[in-house]
Design a protein around this motif. Structure first.
Motif, PDB file in Angstrom:
ATOM      1  N   ASP A 255     -28.331  11.975  -5.148  1.00  0.00           N
ATOM      2  CA  ASP A 255     -29.264  11.806  -4.026  1.00  0.00           C
ATOM      3  C   ASP A 255     -29.418  13.162  -3.324  1.00  0.00           C
ATOM      4  O   ASP A 255     -28.937  13.354  -2.216  1.00  0.00           O
ATOM      5  CB  ASP A 255     -28.741  10.745  -3.061  1.00  0.00           C
ATOM      6  N   PRO A 256     -30.093  14.115  -3.978  1.00  0.00           N
ATOM      7  CA  PRO A 256     -30.147  15.496  -3.472  1.00  0.00           C
ATOM      8  C   PRO A 256     -30.842  15.662  -2.126  1.00  0.00           C
ATOM      9  O   PRO A 256     -30.548  16.601  -1.389  1.00  0.00           O
ATOM     10  CB  PRO A 256     -30.904  16.250  -4.576  1.00  0.00           C
ATOM     11  N   SER A 257     -31.747  14.776  -1.777  1.00  0.00           N
ATOM     12  CA  SER A 257     -32.455  14.897  -0.502  1.00  0.00           C
ATOM     13  C   SER A 257     -31.895  13.969   0.559  1.00  0.00           C
ATOM     14  O   SER A 257     -32.369  13.969   1.684  1.00  0.00           O
ATOM     15  CB  SER A 257     -33.946  14.593  -0.693  1.00  0.00           C
ATOM     16  N   GLY A 258     -30.855  13.200   0.191  1.00  0.00           N
ATOM     17  CA  GLY A 258     -30.251  12.272   1.134  1.00  0.00           C
ATOM     18  C   GLY A 258     -28.786  12.601   1.370  1.00  0.00           C
ATOM     19  O   GLY A 258     -28.445  13.626   1.957  1.00  0.00           O
ATOM     20  N   THR A 259     -27.894  11.732   0.867  1.00  0.00           N
ATOM     21  CA  THR A 259     -26.460  11.902   1.136  1.00  0.00           C
ATOM     22  C   THR A 259     -25.880  13.153   0.487  1.00  0.00           C
ATOM     23  O   THR A 259     -24.870  13.680   0.943  1.00  0.00           O
ATOM     24  CB  THR A 259     -25.682  10.667   0.639  1.00  0.00           C
ATOM     25  N   GLY A 260     -26.501  13.637  -0.589  1.00  0.00           N
ATOM     26  CA  GLY A 260     -25.979  14.833  -1.264  1.00  0.00           C
ATOM     27  C   GLY A 260     -26.507  16.136  -0.710  1.00  0.00           C
ATOM     28  O   GLY A 260     -26.099  17.221  -1.156  1.00  0.00           O
ATOM     29  N   TYR A 261     -27.392  16.057   0.278  1.00  0.00           N
ATOM     30  CA  TYR A 261     -28.081  17.249   0.788  1.00  0.00           C
ATOM     31  C   TYR A 261     -27.104  18.286   1.351  1.00  0.00           C
ATOM     32  O   TYR A 261     -27.205  19.481   1.044  1.00  0.00           O
ATOM     33  CB  TYR A 261     -29.091  16.836   1.862  1.00  0.00           C
ATOM     34  N   ASN A 262     -26.158  17.838   2.174  1.00  0.00           N
ATOM     35  CA  ASN A 262     -25.248  18.776   2.840  1.00  0.00           C
ATOM     36  C   ASN A 262     -24.447  19.611   1.849  1.00  0.00           C
ATOM     37  O   ASN A 262     -24.375  20.838   1.950  1.00  0.00           O
ATOM     38  CB  ASN A 262     -24.276  18.013   3.751  1.00  0.00           C
ATOM     39  N   ILE A 263     -23.823  18.923   0.885  1.00  0.00           N
ATOM     40  CA  ILE A 263     -22.987  19.637  -0.079  1.00  0.00           C
ATOM     41  C   ILE A 263     -23.822  20.571  -0.951  1.00  0.00           C
ATOM     42  O   ILE A 263     -23.422  21.708  -1.227  1.00  0.00           O
ATOM     43  CB  ILE A 263     -22.211  18.620  -0.956  1.00  0.00           C
TER      44      ILE A 263
ATOM     45  N   PHE B 104     -31.771  25.376   6.597  1.00  0.00           N
ATOM     46  CA  PHE B 104     -31.559  24.462   5.475  1.00  0.00           C
ATOM     47  C   PHE B 104     -30.127  23.940   5.490  1.00  0.00           C
ATOM     48  O   PHE B 104     -29.873  22.802   5.102  1.00  0.00           O
ATOM     49  CB  PHE B 104     -31.831  25.183   4.139  1.00  0.00           C
ATOM     50  N   LEU B 105     -29.200  24.780   5.931  1.00  0.00           N
ATOM     51  CA  LEU B 105     -27.787  24.416   5.950  1.00  0.00           C
ATOM     52  C   LEU B 105     -27.499  23.554   7.176  1.00  0.00           C
ATOM     53  O   LEU B 105     -27.665  24.000   8.309  1.00  0.00           O
ATOM     54  CB  LEU B 105     -26.931  25.685   5.973  1.00  0.00           C
ATOM     55  N   PRO B 106     -27.032  22.321   7.001  1.00  0.00           N
ATOM     56  CA  PRO B 106     -26.763  21.439   8.148  1.00  0.00           C
ATOM     57  C   PRO B 106     -25.459  21.825   8.842  1.00  0.00           C
ATOM     58  O   PRO B 106     -24.552  22.396   8.223  1.00  0.00           O
ATOM     59  CB  PRO B 106     -26.633  20.060   7.489  1.00  0.00           C
ATOM     60  N   GLU B 107     -25.366  21.494  10.121  1.00  0.00           N
ATOM     61  CA  GLU B 107     -24.146  21.750  10.890  1.00  0.00           C
ATOM     62  C   GLU B 107     -23.611  23.162  10.632  1.00  0.00           C
ATOM     63  O   GLU B 107     -22.418  23.381  10.444  1.00  0.00           O
ATOM     64  CB  GLU B 107     -23.065  20.708  10.541  1.00  0.00           C
TER      65      GLU B 107
ATOM     66  N   ASP C 209     -19.218  22.436  10.965  1.00  0.00           N
ATOM     67  CA  ASP C 209     -18.542  22.114   9.708  1.00  0.00           C
ATOM     68  C   ASP C 209     -18.809  23.126   8.595  1.00  0.00           C
ATOM     69  O   ASP C 209     -17.921  23.393   7.775  1.00  0.00           O
ATOM     70  CB  ASP C 209     -18.979  20.725   9.224  1.00  0.00           C
ATOM     71  N   PHE C 210     -20.016  23.690   8.544  1.00  0.00           N
ATOM     72  CA  PHE C 210     -20.396  24.528   7.405  1.00  0.00           C
ATOM     73  C   PHE C 210     -20.561  26.005   7.767  1.00  0.00           C
ATOM     74  O   PHE C 210     -21.282  26.735   7.096  1.00  0.00           O
ATOM     75  CB  PHE C 210     -21.684  23.996   6.768  1.00  0.00           C
ATOM     76  N   ILE C 211     -19.856  26.456   8.789  1.00  0.00           N
ATOM     77  CA  ILE C 211     -20.000  27.856   9.188  1.00  0.00           C
ATOM     78  C   ILE C 211     -19.413  28.803   8.136  1.00  0.00           C
ATOM     79  O   ILE C 211     -19.879  29.941   7.966  1.00  0.00           O
ATOM     80  CB  ILE C 211     -19.365  28.104  10.570  1.00  0.00           C
ATOM     81  N   PHE C 212     -18.410  28.343   7.398  1.00  0.00           N
ATOM     82  CA  PHE C 212     -17.838  29.209   6.359  1.00  0.00           C
ATOM     83  C   PHE C 212     -18.859  29.482   5.253  1.00  0.00           C
ATOM     84  O   PHE C 212     -18.846  30.553   4.642  1.00  0.00           O
ATOM     85  CB  PHE C 212     -16.584  28.566   5.767  1.00  0.00           C
ATOM     86  N   SER C 213     -19.765  28.537   5.007  1.00  0.00           N
ATOM     87  CA  SER C 213     -20.830  28.761   4.023  1.00  0.00           C
ATOM     88  C   SER C 213     -21.746  29.887   4.477  1.00  0.00           C
ATOM     89  O   SER C 213     -22.247  30.671   3.651  1.00  0.00           O
ATOM     90  CB  SER C 213     -21.640  27.478   3.821  1.00  0.00           C
ATOM     91  N   THR C 214     -21.969  29.987   5.782  1.00  0.00           N
ATOM     92  CA  THR C 214     -22.783  31.066   6.330  1.00  0.00           C
ATOM     93  C   THR C 214     -22.084  32.413   6.149  1.00  0.00           C
ATOM     94  O   THR C 214     -22.726  33.421   5.826  1.00  0.00           O
ATOM     95  CB  THR C 214     -23.064  30.823   7.824  1.00  0.00           C
ATOM     96  N   VAL C 215     -20.782  32.434   6.349  1.00  0.00           N
ATOM     97  CA  VAL C 215     -20.010  33.668   6.108  1.00  0.00           C
ATOM     98  C   VAL C 215     -20.187  34.111   4.658  1.00  0.00           C
ATOM     99  O   VAL C 215     -20.429  35.293   4.370  1.00  0.00           O
ATOM    100  CB  VAL C 215     -18.516  33.452   6.415  1.00  0.00           C
TER     101      VAL C 215
ATOM    102  N   VAL D 145     -17.217  15.256   2.703  1.00  0.00           N
ATOM    103  CA  VAL D 145     -17.524  15.798   4.024  1.00  0.00           C
ATOM    104  C   VAL D 145     -16.936  14.856   5.078  1.00  0.00           C
ATOM    105  O   VAL D 145     -17.393  13.722   5.229  1.00  0.00           O
ATOM    106  CB  VAL D 145     -19.048  15.933   4.221  1.00  0.00           C
ATOM    107  N   VAL D 146     -15.899  15.329   5.786  1.00  0.00           N
ATOM    108  CA  VAL D 146     -15.193  14.474   6.749  1.00  0.00           C
ATOM    109  C   VAL D 146     -15.199  15.048   8.163  1.00  0.00           C
ATOM    110  O   VAL D 146     -14.516  14.541   9.037  1.00  0.00           O
ATOM    111  CB  VAL D 146     -13.738  14.224   6.295  1.00  0.00           C
ATOM    112  N   GLY D 147     -15.949  16.108   8.406  1.00  0.00           N
ATOM    113  CA  GLY D 147     -16.085  16.613   9.772  1.00  0.00           C
ATOM    114  C   GLY D 147     -14.886  17.365  10.298  1.00  0.00           C
ATOM    115  O   GLY D 147     -14.607  17.307  11.496  1.00  0.00           O
TER     116      GLY D 147
END
Length: 387
Positions: free
Chosen positions: A233-241, A268-271, A275-281, A344-346
């Motif tokens: 589900d790339p545009s739904g529940t799988g979008y974040n990962i 495009f990157l949620p949160e 939660d996902f700041i390390f992805s930005t790094v 993804v558990v927050g």
């Protein structure tokens, strides 16, 4: 024997002596991590201090002062406060469930905040501190054989299980997981029998499938299923990962450059600020920047564990190791989460992610670790304890 050990007791109580006993390497690494967090929050906001970066920086500056003040406090006071603090935080967790003060932020999906009118706090964060101190006090007052295997272990197991179940019911699976794993880690460090550990691991593996199917809310179950197959589900529940993986991979070796991360800048990157700041790094600074950040975290963990190992009191050793343990769990769970190796558990990346309650918990924890360092020669009397 070190020079500190030869210092007369009266001289060890001087403020100047205590300040000299602080581990400034640990403090410096914490400042580097929080500084990087501020820089990333500034970048994510499009080169603006508002709404995240300036608050993050101010909070950290204030909490550094609190951390250093806590380091000056003798461990005997933390020993005395252990059970009362645990009790107060447990009451706060209960208040979320059984009083109108429980608060659910919009879109959060969990009632895990306490609205006190003048402020809102997340008791689950402070339960990590209360649990570590309470378990450290319990183990301080019991023998190695009792810690290895005894009917008395029902008390620390209860101290872990009650808040775990209450927090999981909110439902806040991420915080419940950290509370449960922190408690289990302390029991392991205290000397729990390997047979019990093996039996517990087998039981945990056996209970996971039925728990996922029948014990989770639908959105939590979807997170687990998404973790197993995010492309379903790339545009739904799988979008974040999926977006997180894109950000991680697109940074390459050196990254796209500071403020040039497309996944975060174009939202495009949620949160992306929590939660996902390390992805930005990883996107902006690549493998080199990611490795540097992880090296800072590893440095903090190793220094803190060294401090724990040097404490003369059993309470100090267990408390410092427990505080280090939940910090390490934050790093491990968030790192696995953003790489798609865990659901993804927050769970935030400590001091890097935006969030007041999380930062406060971490800084209070390291205040206690530094207190153990400053007063590492302190001896605390053993007794029967509350239990």
């Amino acid at each position: 024997m070190t020079a500190s050990a030869l210092t007369r007791p009266g001289e060890r109580d001087r403020l100047s002596t205590k300040i000299s006993e602080l581990d400034w390497r640990l403090i410096a690494l914490l400042c580097v991590i929080a500084g990087m967090g501020t820089a990333m929050l500034y970048s994510i906001a499009g080169g603006h201090w508002q709404p995240w970066a300036i608050k993050h920086l101010i909070r950290f500056g204030m909490l550094v002062v609190v951390m250093l003040a806590m380091a000056m406090v003798h461990p005997k006071w933390w020993f005395r406060a252990a059970y009362p603090l645990y009790g107060v935080v447990l009451i706060m967790v209960l208040m979320i469930e059984f009083t109108p003060l429980g608060y659910e932020p919009a879109g959060a999906g969990a009632k895990n905040w306490l609205n006190l009118g003048f402020m809102r706090i997340q008791p689950a964060e402070f339960m990590k501190l209360g649990l570590v101190l309470a378990l450290a006090r319990w183990y301080h007052n019991h023998t190695a054989q009792e810690a290895r295997w005894s009917w008395k272990l029902i008390f620390p197991a209860g101290m872990i299980g009650v808040p775990f179940l209450l927090i999981a019911k909110q439902p806040d699976l991420g915080s419940a997981m950290v509370v449960g794993l922190t408690g289990a880690l302390i029991m392991f460090v205290a000397g729990l029998s390997w047979r019990v550990i093996a039996a517990g691991a087998v039981a945990a593996v056996a209970i996971i499938p039925p728990f996922v199917m029948f014990g989770m809310h639908d959105y939590q179950r979807n997170r687990v299923l998404t973790f197993l197959d995010p492309e379903a589900d790339p545009s739904g529940t799988g979008y974040n990962i999926i977006q997180s993986k894109i950000a991680l991979g697109s940074g390459g070796f050196l990254g796209k450059g500071y403020g040039l991360g497309s996944q975060s800048q174009l939202e495009f990157l949620p949160e992306r600020h929590t939660d996902f700041i390390f992805s930005t790094v990883a996107e902006e600074f690549g493998f080199v920047g990611s490795f540097f950040m992880l090296a800072c975290y590893v440095g903090v963990i190793l220094i803190a564990l060294r401090i724990a190992s040097l404490a003369h009191s059993h309470f100090g050793r267990i408390a410092a190791a427990g505080m280090t343990g939940f910090f390490a769990l934050f790093v491990l769970i968030n790192g696995a989460m953003v790489m798609g190796m865990a659901p993804v558990v927050g769970v935030p990346m400590p001091l890097l992610s935006y969030g007041g309650s999380s930062m406060m918990t971490v800084m209070f924890g390291f205040g206690l670790v530094l207190s153990t360092r400053v007063h590492r020669y302190a001896e605390l009397p053993k007794g029967t304890g509350l239990f």
